[in-house]
Design a protein around this motif. Structure first.
Motif, PDB file in Angstrom:
ATOM      1  N   ASP A  43       2.727   1.868  -3.524  1.00 24.96           N
ATOM      2  CA  ASP A  43       1.766   2.680  -3.948  1.00 24.96           C
ATOM      3  C   ASP A  43       1.721   4.200  -4.351  1.00 24.96           C
ATOM      4  O   ASP A  43       1.656   4.572  -5.151  1.00 24.96           O
ATOM      5  N   LEU A  44       0.989   4.555  -3.026  1.00 20.43           N
ATOM      6  CA  LEU A  44       1.359   5.913  -2.192  1.00 20.43           C
ATOM      7  C   LEU A  44       1.837   6.336  -3.081  1.00 20.43           C
ATOM      8  O   LEU A  44       1.730   7.398  -3.396  1.00 20.43           O
TER       9      LEU A  44
ATOM     10  N   ASP B 151       0.760  -1.164  -0.198  1.00 15.23           N
ATOM     11  CA  ASP B 151      -0.410  -0.160  -0.071  1.00 15.23           C
ATOM     12  C   ASP B 151       1.069   1.302  -0.087  1.00 15.23           C
ATOM     13  O   ASP B 151       0.663   2.621  -0.921  1.00 15.23           O
ATOM     14  N   MET B 152       1.945   1.223   0.669  1.00 14.95           N
ATOM     15  CA  MET B 152       2.529   2.501   1.175  1.00 14.95           C
ATOM     16  C   MET B 152       3.157   2.625  -0.183  1.00 14.95           C
ATOM     17  O   MET B 152       3.652   3.922  -1.479  1.00 14.95           O
TER      18      MET B 152
ATOM     19  N   ARG C 281      -2.848  13.495   0.933  1.00 12.42           N
ATOM     20  CA  ARG C 281      -3.860  12.317   1.085  1.00 12.42           C
ATOM     21  C   ARG C 281      -3.674  11.692   2.132  1.00 12.42           C
ATOM     22  O   ARG C 281      -4.727  11.248   3.080  1.00 12.42           O
ATOM     23  N   LEU C 282      -2.551  12.125   3.075  1.00 14.48           N
ATOM     24  CA  LEU C 282      -2.597  11.166   4.483  1.00 14.48           C
ATOM     25  C   LEU C 282      -2.823  12.206   5.473  1.00 14.48           C
ATOM     26  O   LEU C 282      -3.508  11.544   6.879  1.00 14.48           O
TER      27      LEU C 282
ATOM     28  N   ILE D 289       0.989  13.479  -1.746  1.00 19.68           N
ATOM     29  CA  ILE D 289       0.735  12.881  -0.638  1.00 19.68           C
ATOM     30  C   ILE D 289       0.484  12.908   1.198  1.00 19.68           C
ATOM     31  O   ILE D 289      -0.129  12.405   1.664  1.00 19.68           O
TER      32      ILE D 289
END
Length: 354
Positions: free
Chosen positions: A118-119, A115-116, A181-182, A178
């Motif tokens: 991909d991020l 997942d990371m 999004r986080l 990024i």
């Protein structure tokens, strides 16, 4: 941070520094080399302890707390990756080996790492070695390794310094995306005013071991509150002088002041590069303040051009021209010109006795 002081022998890197970092923001700390930017990050992260003051995160005191218990992520300038591990193993390292909340379920580690990756835009590169990826991809690996542990704040120590210019521009956009999004706070230090103004939701200027100003980029650029802030922006000419007969006597000549100051007091006037016009002596437009200086050279920067002048005292004066709407006349090297500016755009900073 309240009253943070950090000394190295007789050298004071941080001097009673007060600084509040808001949540869910991209904050950039701008300062010259040796200003104490990295020292401040290391104090927050726990690599160093302050000689005085408190570091707090969400109201919880961090100074004195071990590094692994602070819930603070750190992205180093040189990335500090393990060259013998794959991309996946580098990112998973913190999950597998941290002192607390160590993750032992291989499936969960794999999911979190994927997942990371991909991020941060590294999908499909997990099995590659660190030596087999580009500088920009290493930057993303370092970021992913920090973010995968879900810190409450991420500290970035000049993270774009090792990248070429084109890659820096792309990474500026990606880091901001990024972070957004986080929804966590990034505290990013740099010596580049362009990087700071591009990246930051807010920019804090570190000077003399203290925060000189913290503001939105547009506000900081348009109206710095001190000469120290203005100097860090590389967009303002600074003219130090002393008040004599109601004007500021400077090395460029007597300059009318936008507000009165006491006779004999010391002050600095700041005039932004793009607020200065140039004409032949004696032809300055009405209502404009001006001084004379000698043209020495020009510098082409693509969409802009810089013109450099020497004032009477030998000081350098810079004027910027935007080539989409050029406003400067043809300039001849060695010739004297009048440099004029709107009185309302000059900033005056009184120097307080030390």
């Amino acid at each position: 941070m309240n009253g943070i002081t950090r000394r190295y022998g007789d050298v004071v890197a941080l001097s009673g520094l007060d600084f509040e970092v808001p949540g869910d923001r991209y904050i950039v700390l701008l300062g010259a080399s040796g200003a104490g930017k990295t020292t401040l990050l290391r104090v927050i992260a726990g690599f160093e302890e302050p000689d005085a003051g408190q570091v707090l995160l969400d109201g919880q005191r961090l100074d004195g707390v071990p590094i692994h218990q602070r819930d603070v992520g750190f992205v180093f300038q040189n990335f500090a990756l393990f060259p013998h591990l794959t991309v996946t193993d580098n990112v998973a390292y913190g999950l597998r080996h941290r002192a607390e909340r160590r993750m032992t379920d291989p499936a969960e580690v794999t999911r979190r790492v994927k997942d990371m990756l991909d991020l941060v835009g590294l999908t499909g590169l997990g099995n590659r070695g660190i030596g087999a990826i580009s500088g920009g991809q290493r930057q993303r690996v370092a970021l992913a390794r920090t973010l995968v542990t879900e810190p409450r704040i991420v500290l970035l120590d000049e993270p774009l310094g090792a990248l070429d210019a084109n890659l820096r521009d792309r990474m500026c956009e990606e880091l901001r995306a990024i972070r957004q999004r986080l929804g966590i706070t990034f505290l990013h230090v740099t010596g580049s005013e362009t990087e700071a103004l591009t990246m930051g939701d807010e920019v804090a200027v570190l000077s003399g071991g203290r925060i000189a100003q913290c503001a939105k980029p547009t506000e900081l650029f348009a109206r710095p509150v001190s000469a120290e802030s203005a100097r860090h922006l590389n967009a303002w000419n600074i003219f130090p002088g002393r008040v004599r007969d109601g004007v500021l006597s400077t090395g460029a000549g007597p300059l009318p002041m936008p507000r009165p100051l006491a006779e004999g007091s010391q002050a600095e006037m700041a005039i932004r590069f793009d607020q200065i016009g140039v004409c032949l002596p004696g032809q300055a437009p009405g209502g404009q303040d001006h001084f004379t200086a000698r043209y020495i050279a020009g510098e082409f920067n693509g969409s802009t051009a810089l013109a450099f002048f020497r004032a009477d005292d030998g000081g350098l004066v810079q004027v910027v021209d935007h080539l989409g709407a050029p406003r400067l006349p043809d300039l001849r090297e060695g010739e004297e010109y009048a440099l004029y500016f709107p009185p309302t755009e000059a900033l005056l900073f009184e120097k307080t006795p030390s």
